[in-house]
Design a protein around this motif. Structure first.
Motif, PDB file in Angstrom:
ATOM      1  N   TYR A  95      -8.387  80.859  83.870  1.00 51.12           N
ATOM      2  CA  TYR A  95      -8.844  80.929  85.264  1.00 51.12           C
ATOM      3  C   TYR A  95      -8.443  79.672  86.034  1.00 51.12           C
ATOM      4  O   TYR A  95      -7.947  79.761  87.159  1.00 51.12           O
ATOM      5  N   GLU A  96      -8.622  78.515  85.441  1.00 48.70           N
ATOM      6  CA  GLU A  96      -8.243  77.261  86.110  1.00 48.70           C
ATOM      7  C   GLU A  96      -6.740  77.215  86.365  1.00 48.70           C
ATOM      8  O   GLU A  96      -6.292  76.714  87.406  1.00 48.70           O
ATOM      9  N   THR A  97      -5.951  77.743  85.440  1.00 49.59           N
ATOM     10  CA  THR A  97      -4.502  77.817  85.644  1.00 49.59           C
ATOM     11  C   THR A  97      -4.187  78.753  86.803  1.00 49.59           C
ATOM     12  O   THR A  97      -3.354  78.442  87.659  1.00 49.59           O
ATOM     13  N   TYR A  98      -4.859  79.889  86.845  1.00 48.65           N
ATOM     14  CA  TYR A  98      -4.691  80.838  87.945  1.00 48.65           C
ATOM     15  C   TYR A  98      -5.002  80.162  89.285  1.00 48.65           C
ATOM     16  O   TYR A  98      -4.213  80.257  90.237  1.00 48.65           O
ATOM     17  N   ILE A  99      -6.125  79.460  89.371  1.00 55.09           N
ATOM     18  CA  ILE A  99      -6.512  78.769  90.605  1.00 55.09           C
ATOM     19  C   ILE A  99      -5.467  77.721  90.987  1.00 55.09           C
ATOM     20  O   ILE A  99      -5.056  77.615  92.144  1.00 55.09           O
ATOM     21  N   SER A 100      -5.020  76.969  89.999  1.00 51.67           N
ATOM     22  CA  SER A 100      -4.044  75.901  90.241  1.00 51.67           C
ATOM     23  C   SER A 100      -2.714  76.454  90.751  1.00 51.67           C
ATOM     24  O   SER A 100      -2.117  75.905  91.681  1.00 51.67           O
ATOM     25  N   ILE A 101      -2.252  77.530  90.149  1.00 54.27           N
ATOM     26  CA  ILE A 101      -0.945  78.082  90.518  1.00 54.27           C
ATOM     27  C   ILE A 101      -0.994  78.822  91.849  1.00 54.27           C
ATOM     28  O   ILE A 101      -0.094  78.690  92.679  1.00 54.27           O
ATOM     29  N   THR A 102      -2.056  79.608  92.066  1.00 55.87           N
ATOM     30  CA  THR A 102      -2.102  80.449  93.264  1.00 55.87           C
ATOM     31  C   THR A 102      -2.776  79.785  94.452  1.00 55.87           C
ATOM     32  O   THR A 102      -2.587  80.223  95.592  1.00 55.87           O
ATOM     33  N   GLY A 103      -3.585  78.770  94.194  1.00 61.61           N
ATOM     34  CA  GLY A 103      -4.345  78.146  95.276  1.00 61.61           C
ATOM     35  C   GLY A 103      -5.469  79.037  95.766  1.00 61.61           C
ATOM     36  O   GLY A 103      -5.972  78.873  96.882  1.00 61.61           O
ATOM     37  N   CYS A 105      -9.067  80.784  96.393  1.00 62.78           N
ATOM     38  CA  CYS A 105     -10.407  80.273  96.676  1.00 62.78           C
ATOM     39  C   CYS A 105     -11.334  80.623  95.510  1.00 62.78           C
ATOM     40  O   CYS A 105     -11.413  81.790  95.110  1.00 62.78           O
ATOM     41  N   ARG A 106     -12.026  79.628  94.977  1.00 63.82           N
ATOM     42  CA  ARG A 106     -12.928  79.871  93.848  1.00 63.82           C
ATOM     43  C   ARG A 106     -14.038  80.860  94.204  1.00 63.82           C
ATOM     44  O   ARG A 106     -14.395  81.699  93.375  1.00 63.82           O
ATOM     45  N   LYS A 113     -12.534  85.985  87.969  1.00 63.63           N
ATOM     46  CA  LYS A 113     -13.094  85.198  86.866  1.00 63.63           C
ATOM     47  C   LYS A 113     -13.925  86.098  85.958  1.00 63.63           C
ATOM     48  O   LYS A 113     -13.803  86.045  84.726  1.00 63.63           O
TER      49      LYS A 113
END
Length: 155
Positions: A95-103, A105-106, A113
């Protein structure tokens, strides 16, 4: 112990340094990668017997829990999964990789998630029996899993 052959710059060391830095901040450790599981297990056995102190042995879990050979001592630490590489790709890490790559919103991506968590949990349940049986087969020089071609499973 410190005079044998070892390496101080491996991926394994970086993983364990990160964990110890996060969970034991302010403590100083000297990390040494001594190579094989057999060598680490030998040190771990000496830690458990009390003949070695001021040392922590860290190693991949492999099949120790499945076959009942895990050592129980506060200074003998195993990965959660089969190896540290497995531990790196948890639902949270993915999930953190997904957030980092796509930008993304959490807040807006909480459903993603939740779906990732459910998929990881289901996969863990689906493969648990095969992993346990593979632990038994490994002791007989066999396996369900082709380690040369990991995408193939011979069930």
């Amino acid at each position: 112990m410190a005079s044998g052959k070892y390496n101080t710059h491996t991926c394994d060391i970086r993983f364990w340094q990160a964990l110890f830095s996060y969970y034991r901040p302010g403590h100083v450790y000297a990390f040494k990668s001594i190579g094989s599981k057999t060598a680490v297990k030998s040190i771990a056995d000496r830690i458990v017997s009390g003949s070695v102190s001021n040392t922590i042995a860290v190693m991949d879990r492999d099949f120790e829990i499945v076959i009942g050979t895990a050592l129980d001592h506060p200074n003998v630490i195993y990965t959660y999964g089969y190896s540290w590489e497995n531990d790196c790709w948890s639902s949270n890490a993915t999930y953190e990789t997904y957030i980092s790559i796509t930008g993304a919103c959490r807040v807006a991506s909480q459903s993603i998630k939740s779906e990732m968590d459910a998929l990881f949990l289901q996969f863990s349940k689906d493969i648990a029996r095969a992993v346990a049986l593979d632990g038994v087969l490994i002791q007989m020089a066999s396996s369900f899993f082709d380690r040369e071609n990991p995408e193939n499973i011979s069930l």
